[in-house]
Scaffold this motif. Structure first.
Motif, PDB file in Angstrom:
ATOM      1  N   LYS A 101       0.813  -1.212   0.000  1.00 50.93           N
ATOM      2  CA  LYS A 101       0.000   0.000   0.000  1.00 50.93           C
ATOM      3  C   LYS A 101       0.848   1.263   0.000  1.00 50.93           C
ATOM      4  CE  LYS A 101      -3.979  -2.094   2.298  1.00 50.93           C
ATOM      5  NZ  LYS A 101      -4.913  -2.009   3.449  1.00 50.93           N
ATOM      6  N   GLU A 102       1.926   1.285   0.782  1.00 47.38           N
ATOM      7  CA  GLU A 102       2.731   2.494   0.902  1.00 47.38           C
ATOM      8  C   GLU A 102       3.361   2.885  -0.431  1.00 47.38           C
ATOM      9  OE1 GLU A 102       5.585   2.092   3.976  1.00 47.38           O
ATOM     10  OE2 GLU A 102       4.097   1.997   5.588  1.00 47.38           O
ATOM     11  N   LYS A 103       3.618   1.918  -1.269  1.00 46.03           N
ATOM     12  CA  LYS A 103       4.224   2.201  -2.564  1.00 46.03           C
ATOM     13  C   LYS A 103       3.183   2.464  -3.636  1.00 46.03           C
ATOM     14  CE  LYS A 103       7.832   0.478  -5.647  1.00 46.03           C
ATOM     15  NZ  LYS A 103       8.861  -0.555  -5.855  1.00 46.03           N
ATOM     16  N   LEU A 104       2.066   1.765  -3.561  1.00 42.12           N
ATOM     17  CA  LEU A 104       1.041   1.893  -4.581  1.00 42.12           C
ATOM     18  C   LEU A 104       0.298   3.220  -4.515  1.00 42.12           C
ATOM     19  CD1 LEU A 104      -0.539  -1.678  -4.764  1.00 42.12           C
ATOM     20  CD2 LEU A 104       0.721  -0.486  -6.546  1.00 42.12           C
ATOM     21  N   CYS A 105       0.051   3.736  -3.312  1.00 38.09           N
ATOM     22  CA  CYS A 105      -0.732   4.967  -3.181  1.00 38.09           C
ATOM     23  C   CYS A 105      -0.054   6.169  -3.831  1.00 38.09           C
ATOM     24  CB  CYS A 105      -1.049   5.241  -1.714  1.00 38.09           C
ATOM     25  SG  CYS A 105      -2.293   4.100  -1.070  1.00 38.09           S
ATOM     26  N   PRO A 106       1.247   6.444  -3.560  1.00 36.94           N
ATOM     27  CA  PRO A 106       1.907   7.539  -4.267  1.00 36.94           C
ATOM     28  C   PRO A 106       1.959   7.308  -5.778  1.00 36.94           C
ATOM     29  CG  PRO A 106       3.173   6.909  -2.334  1.00 36.94           C
ATOM     30  CD  PRO A 106       2.119   5.857  -2.535  1.00 36.94           C
ATOM     31  N   LEU A 107       2.120   6.055  -6.189  1.00 35.68           N
ATOM     32  CA  LEU A 107       2.152   5.730  -7.615  1.00 35.68           C
ATOM     33  C   LEU A 107       0.809   6.057  -8.255  1.00 35.68           C
ATOM     34  CD1 LEU A 107       3.700   4.461  -9.978  1.00 35.68           C
ATOM     35  CD2 LEU A 107       2.814   2.232  -9.259  1.00 35.68           C
ATOM     36  N   TYR A 108      -0.271   5.699  -7.564  1.00 35.18           N
ATOM     37  CA  TYR A 108      -1.614   5.998  -8.051  1.00 35.18           C
ATOM     38  C   TYR A 108      -1.837   7.504  -8.140  1.00 35.18           C
ATOM     39  CZ  TYR A 108      -6.639   6.847  -7.554  1.00 35.18           C
ATOM     40  OH  TYR A 108      -7.908   7.330  -7.691  1.00 35.18           O
ATOM     41  N   THR A 109      -1.398   8.239  -7.112  1.00 30.02           N
ATOM     42  CA  THR A 109      -1.548   9.695  -7.095  1.00 30.02           C
ATOM     43  C   THR A 109      -0.844  10.316  -8.295  1.00 30.02           C
ATOM     44  OG1 THR A 109      -1.685   9.760  -4.685  1.00 30.02           O
ATOM     45  CG2 THR A 109      -1.077  11.802  -5.792  1.00 30.02           C
ATOM     46  N   GLY A 110       0.403   9.924  -8.522  1.00 28.30           N
ATOM     47  CA  GLY A 110       1.154  10.454  -9.655  1.00 28.30           C
ATOM     48  C   GLY A 110       0.521  10.095 -10.983  1.00 28.30           C
ATOM     49  N   ALA A 111       0.038   8.860 -11.101  1.00 23.93           N
ATOM     50  CA  ALA A 111      -0.588   8.413 -12.349  1.00 23.93           C
ATOM     51  C   ALA A 111      -1.868   9.184 -12.641  1.00 23.93           C
ATOM     52  CB  ALA A 111      -0.883   6.918 -12.278  1.00 23.93           C
ATOM     53  N   MET A 112      -2.675   9.421 -11.605  1.00 22.46           N
ATOM     54  CA  MET A 112      -3.921  10.173 -11.781  1.00 22.46           C
ATOM     55  C   MET A 112      -3.641  11.621 -12.164  1.00 22.46           C
ATOM     56  SD  MET A 112      -6.673   8.383 -11.512  1.00 22.46           S
ATOM     57  CE  MET A 112      -7.900   9.644 -11.175  1.00 22.46           C
ATOM     58  N   LEU A 113      -2.640  12.225 -11.542  1.00 18.65           N
ATOM     59  CA  LEU A 113      -2.270  13.595 -11.892  1.00 18.65           C
ATOM     60  C   LEU A 113      -1.771  13.658 -13.332  1.00 18.65           C
ATOM     61  CD1 LEU A 113      -0.425  14.729  -8.633  1.00 18.65           C
ATOM     62  CD2 LEU A 113      -2.579  15.644  -9.524  1.00 18.65           C
ATOM     63  N   MET A 114      -0.983  12.668 -13.724  1.00 20.58           N
ATOM     64  CA  MET A 114      -0.462  12.637 -15.088  1.00 20.58           C
ATOM     65  C   MET A 114      -1.598  12.490 -16.100  1.00 20.58           C
ATOM     66  SD  MET A 114       2.587  10.282 -16.686  1.00 20.58           S
ATOM     67  CE  MET A 114       1.650   8.758 -16.686  1.00 20.58           C
ATOM     68  N   LEU A 115      -2.571  11.626 -15.798  1.00 22.37           N
ATOM     69  CA  LEU A 115      -3.715  11.441 -16.679  1.00 22.37           C
ATOM     70  C   LEU A 115      -4.525  12.727 -16.798  1.00 22.37           C
ATOM     71  CD1 LEU A 115      -5.709   9.735 -18.325  1.00 22.37           C
ATOM     72  CD2 LEU A 115      -6.767   9.019 -16.170  1.00 22.37           C
ATOM     73  N   SER A 116      -4.759  13.397 -15.671  1.00 23.37           N
ATOM     74  CA  SER A 116      -5.555  14.626 -15.663  1.00 23.37           C
ATOM     75  C   SER A 116      -4.873  15.722 -16.470  1.00 23.37           C
ATOM     76  CB  SER A 116      -5.768  15.105 -14.224  1.00 23.37           C
ATOM     77  OG  SER A 116      -6.414  14.122 -13.461  1.00 23.37           O
ATOM     78  N   ILE A 117      -3.571  15.874 -16.298  1.00 18.07           N
ATOM     79  CA  ILE A 117      -2.832  16.910 -17.023  1.00 18.07           C
ATOM     80  C   ILE A 117      -2.762  16.578 -18.512  1.00 18.07           C
ATOM     81  CG2 ILE A 117      -0.527  17.913 -17.323  1.00 18.07           C
ATOM     82  CD1 ILE A 117      -0.232  17.794 -14.270  1.00 18.07           C
ATOM     83  N   ALA A 118      -2.645  15.292 -18.837  1.00 18.66           N
ATOM     84  CA  ALA A 118      -2.642  14.878 -20.242  1.00 18.66           C
ATOM     85  C   ALA A 118      -3.969  15.238 -20.907  1.00 18.66           C
ATOM     86  CB  ALA A 118      -2.379  13.376 -20.350  1.00 18.66           C
ATOM     87  N   LEU A 119      -5.088  15.012 -20.203  1.00 12.07           N
ATOM     88  CA  LEU A 119      -6.403  15.376 -20.728  1.00 12.07           C
ATOM     89  C   LEU A 119      -6.498  16.880 -20.944  1.00 12.07           C
ATOM     90  CD1 LEU A 119      -8.764  13.102 -18.574  1.00 12.07           C
ATOM     91  CD2 LEU A 119      -8.260  12.866 -21.010  1.00 12.07           C
ATOM     92  N   HIS A 120      -5.948  17.633 -19.986  1.00 11.05           N
ATOM     93  CA  HIS A 120      -5.973  19.084 -20.087  1.00 11.05           C
ATOM     94  C   HIS A 120      -5.129  19.578 -21.262  1.00 11.05           C
ATOM     95  CE1 HIS A 120      -3.870  22.941 -18.909  1.00 11.05           C
ATOM     96  NE2 HIS A 120      -5.119  23.333 -19.026  1.00 11.05           N
ATOM     97  N   ASN A 121      -4.102  18.828 -21.631  1.00 16.45           N
ATOM     98  CA  ASN A 121      -3.198  19.244 -22.706  1.00 16.45           C
ATOM     99  C   ASN A 121      -3.807  19.106 -24.098  1.00 16.45           C
ATOM    100  OD1 ASN A 121      -1.049  20.076 -21.143  1.00 16.45           O
ATOM    101  ND2 ASN A 121       0.012  18.114 -21.217  1.00 16.45           N
ATOM    102  N   LEU A 122      -4.822  18.260 -24.251  1.00 12.46           N
ATOM    103  CA  LEU A 122      -5.404  18.031 -25.578  1.00 12.46           C
ATOM    104  C   LEU A 122      -5.999  19.297 -26.193  1.00 12.46           C
ATOM    105  CD1 LEU A 122      -6.056  16.126 -27.883  1.00 12.46           C
ATOM    106  CD2 LEU A 122      -8.141  15.441 -26.665  1.00 12.46           C
ATOM    107  N   PRO A 123      -6.903  20.006 -25.495  1.00 10.35           N
ATOM    108  CA  PRO A 123      -7.455  21.231 -26.091  1.00 10.35           C
ATOM    109  C   PRO A 123      -6.396  22.300 -26.318  1.00 10.35           C
ATOM    110  CG  PRO A 123      -8.151  21.009 -23.799  1.00 10.35           C
ATOM    111  CD  PRO A 123      -7.548  19.701 -24.209  1.00 10.35           C
TER     112      PRO A 123
END
Length: 240
Positions: free
Chosen positions: A93-115
């Protein structure tokens, strides 16, 4: 600029990678996860408040902003619920949670970059294109810091900076490529789309980053550090 999509892609990747390198240099401070997360939360909320949200509202209106925001929140809850089930099945859990946080932020910013890419490719004014490219580059530096901080906390290496920077830049390159000959220009759609990314980024910040910060520190300390991050990103955006 026929190759504007290539330039846009490279500017995005370079700015994001520089942010990743800065996060790597500062990784020694990441042992104080409450401090790092609190400041990152302030940076993210400042980026939303000063840059992304006003952009979404200017393109559309308050209705499109709220609608897209709620869609983003709903999408986050769905992904979060699925991921939470997977975390419960493992002891890492200690390793997966930060990984998930970073992945979600990366996905959100990638979506924002399209327009942003669509806007870049749709413009025929070379001076305006250069202004957009400069903005893309400068804004991706703090976004890179924000995304890579939890990824490095999760134990990922410096090589991920190159890989993830190239991935995050894809929507800009693809958007600019198609926008250059399709001339896609639907402000209502893009306002909702950008607002969707805001909803996801906001939920990641509150549910993951701030929650973890408070668990490892006092709410007063977290608030003060978040305010520092908020002011820093606001000052940065004001200068550029």
């Amino acid at each position: 600029m026929s190759s504007i999509w290539v330039v846009g892609y490279l500017c995005t990747a370079l700015g994001f990678a520089i942010g990743g390198v800065i996060a790597w240099i500062l990784r020694g401070f990441q042992k104080r996860i409450d401090t790092v997360y609190s400041i990152c939360a302030g940076l993210i909320l400042g980026l939303i408040s000063f840059e992304i949200a006003p952009e979404a509202i200017d393109i559309g209106n308050w209705f499109t902003f709220i609608s897209g925001f709620l869609i983003g929140v709903t999408l986050f809850k769905f992904i979060h619920k699925s991921f939470k089930y997977q975390v419960e099945l493992t002891e890492r859990k200690e390793k997966l949670c930060p990984l998930y946080t970073g992945a979600m932020l990366m996905l959100s910013i990638a979506l924002h970059n399209l327009p942003i890419g669509i806007t870049l490719g749709s413009n025929q004014d070379s001076k305006l294109d250069m202004s957009i490219l400069q903005t893309i580059f400068l804004h991706n530096v703090p976004e890179g810091i924000i995304v890579f901080t939890p990824l490095f906390i999760a134990g990922l290496g410096i090589w991920t900076v190159i890989l993830f920077s190239l991935i995050v830049a894809l929507p800009v390159g693809a958007g600019a490529y198609f926008g250059s000959f399709l001339g896609i220009d639907d402000p209502i759609f893009w306002s909702v789309f950008i607002s969707l990314s805001i909803g996801m980024i906001y939920m990641v910040t509150v549910k993951e980053i701030l929650t973890d910060s408070i668990k490892n520190s006092s709410s007063t300390r977290v608030f003060m550090l978040a305010v520092i991050g908020f002011v820093v990103i606001g000052s940065y955006l004001a200068l550029i």
